[in-house]
Design a protein around this motif. Structure first.
Motif, PDB file in Angstrom:
ATOM      1  N   THR A  87      -2.432  49.398 -95.921  1.00  0.00           N
ATOM      2  CA  THR A  87      -2.328  48.850 -97.273  1.00  0.00           C
ATOM      3  C   THR A  87      -3.639  48.203 -97.702  1.00  0.00           C
ATOM      4  OG1 THR A  87       0.014  48.397 -96.864  1.00  0.00           O
ATOM      5  CG2 THR A  87      -0.987  47.332 -98.764  1.00  0.00           C
ATOM      6  N   ASP A 132       5.969  48.563-101.320  1.00  0.00           N
ATOM      7  CA  ASP A 132       4.651  49.151-101.541  1.00  0.00           C
ATOM      8  C   ASP A 132       3.806  49.136-100.270  1.00  0.00           C
ATOM      9  OD1 ASP A 132       5.090  49.713-104.238  1.00  0.00           O
ATOM     10  OD2 ASP A 132       4.500  47.699-104.853  1.00  0.00           O
ATOM     11  N   GLU A 135       4.017  52.409 -98.468  1.00  0.00           N
ATOM     12  CA  GLU A 135       3.768  53.618 -99.246  1.00  0.00           C
ATOM     13  C   GLU A 135       2.948  54.666 -98.485  1.00  0.00           C
ATOM     14  OE1 GLU A 135       4.770  55.892-102.303  1.00  0.00           O
ATOM     15  OE2 GLU A 135       5.283  53.757-102.281  1.00  0.00           O
ATOM     16  N   THR A 139       4.276  58.623 -97.421  1.00  0.00           N
ATOM     17  CA  THR A 139       3.551  59.868 -97.685  1.00  0.00           C
ATOM     18  C   THR A 139       3.276  60.631 -96.394  1.00  0.00           C
ATOM     19  OG1 THR A 139       2.491  58.868 -99.617  1.00  0.00           O
ATOM     20  CG2 THR A 139       1.456  60.837 -98.689  1.00  0.00           C
ATOM     21  N   LYS A 149      12.757  50.102-104.241  1.00  0.00           N
ATOM     22  CA  LYS A 149      11.900  48.988-103.819  1.00  0.00           C
ATOM     23  C   LYS A 149      12.425  47.663-104.369  1.00  0.00           C
ATOM     24  CE  LYS A 149       7.799  51.933-103.653  1.00  0.00           C
ATOM     25  NZ  LYS A 149       6.439  52.174-104.186  1.00  0.00           N
TER      26      LYS A 149
END
Length: 230
Positions: A87, A132, A135, A139, A149
């Motif tokens: 992140t 988030d 994330e 992927t 979320k």
């Protein structure tokens, strides 16, 4: 004339010194963001202690997950307590502080009365609570379940308990054991780090040294907390 000049210089030096001292005090303030979630308390205490010992007046600011990193990247806060490496890499003004505060694991939490296996991540019929922060992993894992979320990880846990969802991604760092409440599947190891704005790069070695000094005691306390909850 000479006396007047010396007096003027003296006044100027005094004023300059006073400004420098005042400026130095202002520079010793740190606003540090953090996300409220079950394991956060220990990390918040650790980071606050580090900056206090370095002589800073510390203000802790709780923020939603993404908001904290946006504020950090924009220089509105000086640091963030703890983040996942993947992140942090998305924000150019954020500097990851080595060493890692903890090596945890990303897990799939499942309610006790549903199928609990990694294959549910690839089912379009399932709903997965996430954030988030995860994330990049969604992927990478090519998750096709529908992602919801909620605001904060605590809410995700509450939603599972209330049977408003069946599955959630969660970061387990050894402090909390959900074995009694949920089934879980280990997905992968994740390291978490403290992070600062690049404008504070000059004090990075001092922060790193403090983390190295405090990690043994920090990990010992984590282990103690884990054992007390078994």
């Amino acid at each position: 004339m000479k006396i007047f000049l010396l007096s003027a210089i003296g006044v100027w030096l005094f004023a300059s010194s006073a400004w420098a001292i005042s400026h130095s005090v202002d520079d010793k303030k740190m606003t540090i963001s953090y996300v409220v979630y079950p394991q956060a308390e220990g990390y918040v205490a650790l980071i606050k202690d580090i900056y206090t010992e370095l002589g800073f007046k510390v203000t802790m600011l709780s923020t939603p997950s993404t908001r904290g990193l946006i504020l950090l990247n924009e220089g509105e806060v000086d640091a963030d307590v703890v983040r996942v490496r993947r992140t942090i890499e998305q924000y150019p003004n954020a500097v990851l502080v080595e060493p890692a505060l903890k090596i945890g694991k990303l897990v799939l939490l499942c309610r006790k009365d549903v199928t609990c296996e990694a294959s549910v991540l690839h089912s379009k019929n399932e709903v997965l609570l996430s954030s988030d922060a995860f994330e990049p992993y969604l992927t990478e894992l090519k998750v096709s379940a529908r992602i919801v979320k909620p605001q904060g990880t605590v809410n995700a846990i509450d939603m599972l308990k209330a049977k408003r969802a069946d599955y959630a991604f969660f970061l387990i760092d050894g402090q909390i054991d959900f074995a009694q409440e949920f089934n879980m599947v280990d997905i992968q190891e994740i390291s978490v780090f403290h992070v600062i704005h690049k404008k504070h790069a000059a004090i990075l070695p001092l922060i790193q040294q403090k983390i190295i000094e405090k990690l043994p005691g920090f990990n010992a306390q984590f282990e103690k907390n884990s054992l007390s909850k078994q």
